[in-house]
Design a protein around this motif. Structure first.
Motif, short mmCIF file in Angstrom:
data_model
loop_
_atom_site.label_atom_id
_atom_site.label_comp_id
_atom_site.label_asym_id
_atom_site.label_seq_id
_atom_site.Cartn_x
_atom_site.Cartn_y
_atom_site.Cartn_z
N ASN A 1 -26.65 78.30 42.66
CA ASN A 1 -27.04 78.91 43.93
C ASN A 1 -25.81 79.52 44.58
O ASN A 1 -25.24 78.97 45.51
CB ASN A 1 -27.65 77.80 44.81
CG ASN A 1 -28.29 78.35 46.07
OD1 ASN A 1 -27.99 79.47 46.49
ND2 ASN A 1 -29.14 77.57 46.69
N GLY B 1 -25.40 81.88 46.50
CA GLY B 1 -25.56 82.23 47.92
C GLY B 1 -24.91 81.21 48.83
O GLY B 1 -24.34 81.55 49.86
N SER C 1 -22.04 82.03 51.46
CA SER C 1 -22.28 81.72 52.86
C SER C 1 -21.20 80.79 53.40
O SER C 1 -20.76 80.93 54.55
CB SER C 1 -23.66 81.10 53.00
OG SER C 1 -23.98 80.89 54.35
N GLU D 1 -18.12 91.51 51.82
CA GLU D 1 -18.98 91.51 50.63
C GLU D 1 -18.46 92.49 49.58
O GLU D 1 -18.65 92.30 48.39
CB GLU D 1 -20.41 91.94 51.01
CG GLU D 1 -21.19 90.88 51.76
CD GLU D 1 -22.57 91.38 52.15
OE1 GLU D 1 -23.31 91.86 51.27
OE2 GLU D 1 -22.91 91.30 53.34
N ILE E 1 -25.13 92.03 43.17
CA ILE E 1 -25.64 90.77 42.62
C ILE E 1 -25.85 90.96 41.12
O ILE E 1 -26.62 91.82 40.70
CB ILE E 1 -26.97 90.40 43.30
CG1 ILE E 1 -26.76 90.22 44.80
CG2 ILE E 1 -27.57 89.16 42.67
CD1 ILE E 1 -28.04 90.19 45.60
N ALA F 1 -26.38 88.69 57.24
CA ALA F 1 -27.42 89.19 56.34
C ALA F 1 -27.87 90.60 56.76
O ALA F 1 -27.63 91.04 57.89
CB ALA F 1 -28.61 88.24 56.36
N MET G 1 -26.13 88.84 51.33
CA MET G 1 -25.23 89.19 50.23
C MET G 1 -25.85 90.32 49.38
O MET G 1 -25.58 90.43 48.20
CB MET G 1 -24.90 87.98 49.33
CG MET G 1 -24.22 86.84 50.06
SD MET G 1 -22.73 87.31 50.98
CE MET G 1 -21.58 87.65 49.65
N THR G 2 -26.66 91.12 50.02
CA THR G 2 -27.36 92.18 49.30
C THR G 2 -26.80 93.56 49.62
O THR G 2 -27.36 94.58 49.19
CB THR G 2 -28.87 92.15 49.67
OG1 THR G 2 -28.97 92.08 51.10
CG2 THR G 2 -29.56 90.95 49.06
N ILE H 1 -30.23 83.02 49.47
CA ILE H 1 -29.24 84.07 49.60
C ILE H 1 -28.98 84.69 48.23
O ILE H 1 -28.91 83.98 47.23
CB ILE H 1 -27.92 83.47 50.14
CG1 ILE H 1 -28.14 82.90 51.54
CG2 ILE H 1 -26.80 84.50 50.13
CD1 ILE H 1 -26.99 82.01 52.00
N GLY H 2 -28.84 85.99 48.20
CA GLY H 2 -28.36 86.63 46.97
C GLY H 2 -29.45 87.12 46.03
O GLY H 2 -29.21 87.34 44.86
N THR I 1 -25.90 82.71 57.13
CA THR I 1 -25.79 84.17 57.15
C THR I 1 -26.85 84.82 58.02
O THR I 1 -26.75 86.01 58.34
CB THR I 1 -25.98 84.72 55.72
OG1 THR I 1 -27.16 84.12 55.16
CG2 THR I 1 -24.78 84.39 54.84
N ARG J 1 -33.64 76.43 45.40
CA ARG J 1 -34.12 77.78 45.08
C ARG J 1 -35.50 77.78 44.45
O ARG J 1 -36.22 78.76 44.52
CB ARG J 1 -33.13 78.49 44.17
CG ARG J 1 -31.78 78.76 44.85
CD ARG J 1 -30.88 79.56 43.94
NE ARG J 1 -30.92 78.98 42.62
CZ ARG J 1 -31.04 79.68 41.50
NH1 ARG J 1 -31.10 80.98 41.54
NH2 ARG J 1 -31.07 79.07 40.34
#
Lengths: 393, 393
Positions: free
Chosen positions: A306, A308, A312, A323, A341, B56, B84-85, B115-116, B224, B392
């Motif tokens: 994970n 993320g 974070s 980022e 990603i 975010a 994180m996109t 996230i991600g 985030t 997740r």
């Protein structure tokens, strides 16, 4: 050029040092709970203590000695930290040492265990008086200082500074709560026969702290009792500054790594490498935030890549970051690269394989400079809760 | 003098506000995962966002609107944080709103979840286009924004500022990770028909943050996506500044307390009252250190009155303190008083009784000044690890 090679055995491998441990009636399960280190000559001594504002009684007792004092005796108990015990706690140590039948000089006390209970002086005194100071029972000592430790922690090195000239240095330690921003006590007793000058001892300790014990716990968030003690009896007559500093660092690194791996139920030892941060302080801030994040630790326990939570946590640590420059990898598996990603089924499977290992790295390239720092941490699972929910009993 | 009294129902109790939630195919278990808030007139809007450096995409999208913009639509999804996109994450929100069949002005997006991962735009668009903007389904919305929440969080108040003149204010929120220095997202959507001037909205939000959401999480260690959003349609025509500030604080306090009590498996909500600290900053530092200490939390879970961990955590927080002025109590059971351990069998039994309760206070009198701060936390048990080990999936 010097060589450092590991040798077997405990700190009593060094000529002139003696130690042992016994059950003195403190641990209900009958395990060892009292130990000592004795030297047959007076040793120079240096120590690094916790930054906790409520230093335990044994730390205050030590610091009441005159600067530059020498000693030949350290008494160590587990199950009771003698912390938050006020002047009575210090009086108890003095009372104990005054009644000791052994002839020792400037004795040092070290304690670990539950905070806020009076020291059981009579039990400890009876135990200490039963010691044979010519014992060589390193295993007994190492067991006596354990609290939630799953295994004993010790190491010993021989350092050859030139052909036929060598000194030894080794340690015995306890500590298993490094799993968290922690208050679990870390004790480390280091002995050496290196002919180290007194004035080199403190700098050597402090230099080694930065990349060893400080890398496994959060600055300032420390136990009332944390202690690293270095005893030098000089008997080898051998010394080389660079070799000594490096050997001491290795000893402390060994002990720190054994504590991480023994993180109260932890199954995984993880290196959080933060690279290319703007400053070393920022690298350290981010690395420690990662090694101490509950959400990161539980994801490691669940073997869940994970990333993320990694990102974070870095963002929350308030270091300089973006980022667009961040790269995150599990060992060599890159999962996030500069705003992209890279996480597809294949990469997720590769990252999952890394997370199944017992040891691996999580590398965070901040891309804002050239500073780096590595913190060490572990996963957090059910066992941690079990151990800590009812520690006192 | 104003009166504030609770009334039943969700934010759609306020004239002119509509909301609902549906399953749009994001949560594998078929639960609601997409919701909206719609207003039939344009609203003034203010928000407080996370201090995480990696905000975010929805937060960046909001902040790209011109200062002082008005809106009538908020779209909220769970299961994907759109964090994180990068620019793609923002582009996805714009693409989604461009294809929306409803006629809305300056739509706002809010997301929570993993996230991600790229935002599943098609699923969300299909779901959003199926909305009936005249729905009054507050329960559906509250379920749609839940992630690890065990229950829905909402409140509604009517505020009478003088006889026959009143406004309403209420909220719907999600957040259940406040159990730790945490990254679990907190979202809170507040609606009101108070005739609040635009310039009072931000100050009211910020004043309330200090003793509500900021008291349940550590400053800076934030998700985030954390968002508190205030929408005002002014329809009541009624306003009184003091009443509005107090009502907003109550709404946010309610939501914060529900988050603490829903701390991912937590069974106990604990107020950590630090009193008589040297400065308010120090009081806050110590109170938050307590509410975030793993060792304190696990002791609460084990119902173990281990006050040594309380003391040690205060000492580690590096505030001005001394054993000689410190007093520690569980509710009214004093266990440590100015250097004296008051912990005998009887006191331990009394403290144990307090710890069996679902709600109690731990009061730490620092005795160094007159400042105080209360942080709110909860226990940490096996359930927390279970929830977070594999979030997740």
């Amino acid at each position: 050029m010097f060589s450092i090679f590991p040798i077997k055995g405990y700190i009593d491998q060094i000529d002139g040092f003696y130690c042992a441990g016994i059950h003195a009636g403190l641990k209900p399960n009958g395990n060892n709970d009292l130990g000592f280190i004795y030297a047959d000559t007076l040793c120079d001594v240096e120590a690094v203590f916790t930054r906790n504002k409520f230093q335990a009684a044994p730390l205050k007792h030590y610091q009441a000695y005159e600067k530059g004092f020498k000693t030949n005796f350290v008494l160590i108990n587990s199950k009771n930290a003698n912390a938050m015990t006020g002047q009575k706690g210090i009086d108890n140590i003095n009372r104990l040492f005054a009644a000791l039948k052994h002839d020792v000089t400037n004795p040092i006390m070290s304690s670990t265990g539950v905070i806020g209970n009076p020291l059981p002086v009579e039990k400890i005194l009876a135990g200490a008086n039963s010691f044979d100071l010519t014992s060589k029972d390193g295993e007994g000592l190492s067991k006596a200082i354990m609290t939630t430790d799953a295994y004993s922690k010790h190491c010993m090195y021989e350092v050859e500074v030139e052909k036929g000239k060598s000194f030894k240095i080794g340690a015995v330690a306890k500590g298993a709560g490094m799993i968290n921003p922690n208050l679990a006590t870390m004790l480390c007793f280091i002995t050496t026969d290196a002919n180290v000058p007194k004035e080199d001892m403190k700098p050597a300790l402090e230099a080694a702290m930065h990349t060893t014990f400080n890398a496994i716990s959060v600055d300032g968030d420390t136990s009332t009792n944390d202690t690293v003690l270095l005893l030098a009896n000089k008997k080898s007559g051998v010394y080389a500054k660079e070799a000594f500093f490096e050997a001491l660092r290795m000893v402390m690194h060994d002990m720190a790594m054994l504590m991480v791996a023994d993180g109260e139920g932890a199954k995984k030892a993880v290196a959080f490498e933060v690279i290319n941060a703007k400053t070393e302080q920022e690298a350290q801030t981010a690395a420690k935030a990662l090694s101490n994040s509950l959400l990161v630790k539980t994801a490691l326990f669940g073997e869940d890549p994970n990333f993320g939570r990694i990102a974070s946590t870095i963002g929350a640590s308030e270091i300089t970051c973006s980022e667009d420059t961040l790269v995150i990898s599990y060992n060599d598996v890159v999962v996030f690269e500069k705003g992209e990603i890279l996480f597809n089924k294949e990469v997720e499977a590769q990252a999952g394989e890394v997370l199944k290992k017992e040891q691996y790295k999580i590398i965070c390239d901040i891309g804002q400079g050239e500073a780096s720092y590595t913190a060490y941490g572990c996963d957090l699972g059910y066992k941690y809760v079990e151990i800590n929910a009812d520690y006192r009993t």
